[in-house]
Structure formats: C-alpha cells, structure tokens
Design a protein around this motif. Structure first.
Motif, PDB file in Angstrom:
ATOM      1  N   GLY A  99       0.809  -1.217   0.000  1.00  0.00           N
ATOM      2  CA  GLY A  99       0.000   0.000   0.000  1.00  0.00           C
ATOM      3  C   GLY A  99       0.838   1.260   0.000  1.00  0.00           C
ATOM      4  N   LEU A 100       1.542   1.507   1.091  1.00  0.00           N
ATOM      5  CA  LEU A 100       2.299   2.746   1.257  1.00  0.00           C
ATOM      6  C   LEU A 100       3.434   2.879   0.241  1.00  0.00           C
ATOM      7  CD1 LEU A 100       2.863   5.322   2.949  1.00  0.00           C
ATOM      8  CD2 LEU A 100       4.375   3.898   4.351  1.00  0.00           C
ATOM      9  N   VAL A 101       4.256   1.841   0.102  1.00  0.00           N
ATOM     10  CA  VAL A 101       5.444   1.942  -0.744  1.00  0.00           C
ATOM     11  C   VAL A 101       5.107   1.810  -2.226  1.00  0.00           C
ATOM     12  CG1 VAL A 101       7.686   0.909  -1.298  1.00  0.00           C
ATOM     13  CG2 VAL A 101       6.971   1.129   1.094  1.00  0.00           C
ATOM     14  N   HIS A 102       4.331   0.789  -2.596  1.00  0.00           N
ATOM     15  CA  HIS A 102       4.086   0.516  -4.014  1.00  0.00           C
ATOM     16  C   HIS A 102       2.723   0.991  -4.523  1.00  0.00           C
ATOM     17  CE1 HIS A 102       7.833  -1.504  -4.735  1.00  0.00           C
ATOM     18  NE2 HIS A 102       7.662  -2.216  -3.622  1.00  0.00           N
ATOM     19  N   HIS A 103       1.929   1.604  -3.665  1.00  0.00           N
ATOM     20  CA  HIS A 103       0.636   2.205  -4.040  1.00  0.00           C
ATOM     21  C   HIS A 103      -0.313   1.229  -4.729  1.00  0.00           C
ATOM     22  CE1 HIS A 103       3.309   5.989  -4.232  1.00  0.00           C
ATOM     23  NE2 HIS A 103       2.828   5.850  -3.016  1.00  0.00           N
ATOM     24  N   ARG A 104      -0.315  -0.005  -4.298  1.00  0.00           N
ATOM     25  CA  ARG A 104      -1.234  -0.977  -4.902  1.00  0.00           C
ATOM     26  C   ARG A 104      -2.655  -0.810  -4.385  1.00  0.00           C
ATOM     27  NH1 ARG A 104       1.348  -6.931  -5.095  1.00  0.00           N
ATOM     28  NH2 ARG A 104      -0.412  -7.297  -6.485  1.00  0.00           N
ATOM     29  N   TRP A 105      -2.826  -0.362  -3.156  1.00  0.00           N
ATOM     30  CA  TRP A 105      -4.167  -0.271  -2.562  1.00  0.00           C
ATOM     31  C   TRP A 105      -4.600   1.172  -2.349  1.00  0.00           C
ATOM     32  CZ3 TRP A 105      -4.602  -4.912  -3.755  1.00  0.00           C
ATOM     33  CH2 TRP A 105      -3.696  -5.887  -3.365  1.00  0.00           C
ATOM     34  N   PHE A 106      -3.658   2.065  -2.144  1.00  0.00           N
ATOM     35  CA  PHE A 106      -3.963   3.475  -1.926  1.00  0.00           C
ATOM     36  C   PHE A 106      -2.736   4.298  -2.313  1.00  0.00           C
ATOM     37  CE2 PHE A 106      -2.447   1.682   2.081  1.00  0.00           C
ATOM     38  CZ  PHE A 106      -1.433   2.564   2.454  1.00  0.00           C
ATOM     39  N   HIS A 107      -2.943   5.579  -2.539  1.00  0.00           N
ATOM     40  CA  HIS A 107      -1.833   6.448  -2.932  1.00  0.00           C
ATOM     41  C   HIS A 107      -1.680   7.566  -1.907  1.00  0.00           C
ATOM     42  CE1 HIS A 107       1.058   7.980  -5.879  1.00  0.00           C
ATOM     43  NE2 HIS A 107       0.711   9.170  -5.419  1.00  0.00           N
ATOM     44  N   HIS A 122      12.812   1.522   1.147  1.00  0.00           N
ATOM     45  CA  HIS A 122      12.411   0.481   0.196  1.00  0.00           C
ATOM     46  C   HIS A 122      12.691   0.908  -1.243  1.00  0.00           C
ATOM     47  CE1 HIS A 122      10.728  -3.412  -0.580  1.00  0.00           C
ATOM     48  NE2 HIS A 122      10.052  -2.889  -1.586  1.00  0.00           N
ATOM     49  N   LYS A 123      12.559   2.177  -1.530  1.00  0.00           N
ATOM     50  CA  LYS A 123      12.917   2.659  -2.880  1.00  0.00           C
ATOM     51  C   LYS A 123      14.409   2.421  -3.122  1.00  0.00           C
ATOM     52  CE  LYS A 123       8.874   4.302  -4.078  1.00  0.00           C
ATOM     53  NZ  LYS A 123       8.054   3.703  -5.114  1.00  0.00           N
ATOM     54  N   LEU A 124      15.233   2.604  -2.089  1.00  0.00           N
ATOM     55  CA  LEU A 124      16.660   2.314  -2.230  1.00  0.00           C
ATOM     56  C   LEU A 124      16.901   0.823  -2.422  1.00  0.00           C
ATOM     57  CD1 LEU A 124      18.085   4.883   0.314  1.00  0.00           C
ATOM     58  CD2 LEU A 124      18.432   4.879  -2.176  1.00  0.00           C
ATOM     59  N   HIS A 125      16.053  -0.015  -1.834  1.00  0.00           N
ATOM     60  CA  HIS A 125      16.159  -1.453  -2.091  1.00  0.00           C
ATOM     61  C   HIS A 125      15.978  -1.735  -3.581  1.00  0.00           C
ATOM     62  CE1 HIS A 125      15.758  -5.759  -1.810  1.00  0.00           C
ATOM     63  NE2 HIS A 125      14.626  -5.664  -2.476  1.00  0.00           N
ATOM     64  N   HIS A 126      15.087  -1.001  -4.208  1.00  0.00           N
ATOM     65  CA  HIS A 126      14.799  -1.192  -5.637  1.00  0.00           C
ATOM     66  C   HIS A 126      15.793  -0.456  -6.533  1.00  0.00           C
ATOM     67  CE1 HIS A 126      10.963  -3.447  -5.733  1.00  0.00           C
ATOM     68  NE2 HIS A 126      10.864  -2.997  -4.494  1.00  0.00           N
ATOM     69  N   ALA A 127      16.833   0.149  -5.961  1.00  0.00           N
ATOM     70  CA  ALA A 127      17.801   0.907  -6.744  1.00  0.00           C
ATOM     71  C   ALA A 127      18.775   0.013  -7.503  1.00  0.00           C
ATOM     72  CB  ALA A 127      18.578   1.862  -5.834  1.00  0.00           C
ATOM     73  N   THR A 128      18.843  -1.262  -7.171  1.00  0.00           N
ATOM     74  CA  THR A 128      19.764  -2.163  -7.856  1.00  0.00           C
ATOM     75  C   THR A 128      19.076  -2.805  -9.053  1.00  0.00           C
ATOM     76  OG1 THR A 128      19.150  -3.982  -6.386  1.00  0.00           O
ATOM     77  CG2 THR A 128      21.098  -2.690  -5.784  1.00  0.00           C
TER      78      THR A 128
END
Length: 168
Positions: A99-107, A122-128
């Motif tokens: 929800g919060l990070v990937h906005h699947r349920w709410f923005h 978590h966005k930094l986790h996706h930086a690789t």
C-alpha cells in the motif's frame, strides 16, 4: 496477557523472518518469483504475490496446530496465537509494502516522519538492477536512507551491485 505477548513477539520475529527470506530466498534461489517485483510492468498481480500465499499457508498451519477442532487433545495452544501474529504481520506488510510503498491499494506520499523513511528505504532497495547486492531487505524497520545510499555506493564501487541511474 500471555496470548497477547505471543502475538506481539511473533509479529516482531516475522520482521526477521521476512528480512532473511527476502535477502536469501527471494534474492537467491527464489528470484524467479521475485524478479517481476523489481521490474516495471502494468499487471496488477505479480509472481512475487505467491510469497503472500506461502505466508498465508504458514499462518493457517499454526492456526491448525493450535486448534482443538483440528488436532483434538494434541492441539498446541500457542499455535493459535503464533498464527494470529503471522497474520498480523501479513496485514502490516500488505498495508506498508504493497500500500504505502508501491501504491497498490492506496496512494499517499508521506512528507516526513517514519513513513517517509520506510518509503525511502524500500525505494533504495529497488535501486539495484538484478538480484545481486542491495540494501534494506526488511519491510517494517527502516534504516537511515543516507547510510543505505553509502552502502549502495560502496557495493557499486566493489562491483557487487549495478545501480539504476537515479541513485548516482
């Protein structure tokens, strides 16, 4: 009171379970299910969602182990409360990560506080690019984003991780 402590302890322990399974399974031999979570796509469901089914199976198994209806006199009473803790963590994970990070349920984009830190980590986790290297494998406890950026830079310099351009 003991039941509530078991539920709370299980929720806390699940962050370690999630961290270690994310780092060593999802970014290891389970990358086939997790890969699409790290790639852009326009589908609602991901193969990565299969991991939620694994979590649900674990929770259901503990409920069954603790149920006198299922196990009779062999029921292990803490099983029910552990199952509830696993379920609680799954709900928290769904709200925070999906929800919060990937906005699947709410923005909602937090502007400050711990929620912002969770999103940044978590966005930094996706930086690789790919499964190698990376930071912030947990889902609820987020380290300082400045420290995570330094770790990513070090991983890039040592040839451990390939970073997306936005991180440079």
């Amino acid at each position: 009171m003991i039941a509530a402590l078991i539920v709370l302890a299980t929720i806390l322990a699940m962050e370690f379970v999630a961290w270690s399974s994310h780092k060593y399974i999802m970014h290891g031999f389970g990358w086939g299910w997790h890969r699409d979570h790290h790639e852009r796509h326009d589908r609602f469901f991901e193969k990565n969602d299969l991991y939620a089914l694994v979590g649900a199976a674990i929770s259901i198994s503990f409920f069954a182990i603790g149920s006198p209806l299922v196990r009779g006199a062999a029921a292990w009473w803490p099983g029910t409360w552990i199952g509830l803790g696993v379920l609680g963590y799954g709900i928290i994970y769904t709200l925070v990560h999906d929800g919060l990070v990937h906005h699947r349920w709410f923005h909602w984009v937090p502007k400050r506080g711990y929620a912002k830190r969770l999103v940044q980590a978590h966005k930094l986790h996706h930086a690789t690019v790919g499964k190698e290297g990376g930071v912030s494998f947990g889902f609820v406890f987020a380290r300082d984003p400045a420290v995570l950026k330094r770790e990513l830079k070090s991983q890039r310099e040592r040839g451990i991780a390939v970073l997306r351009e936005a991180v440079d």
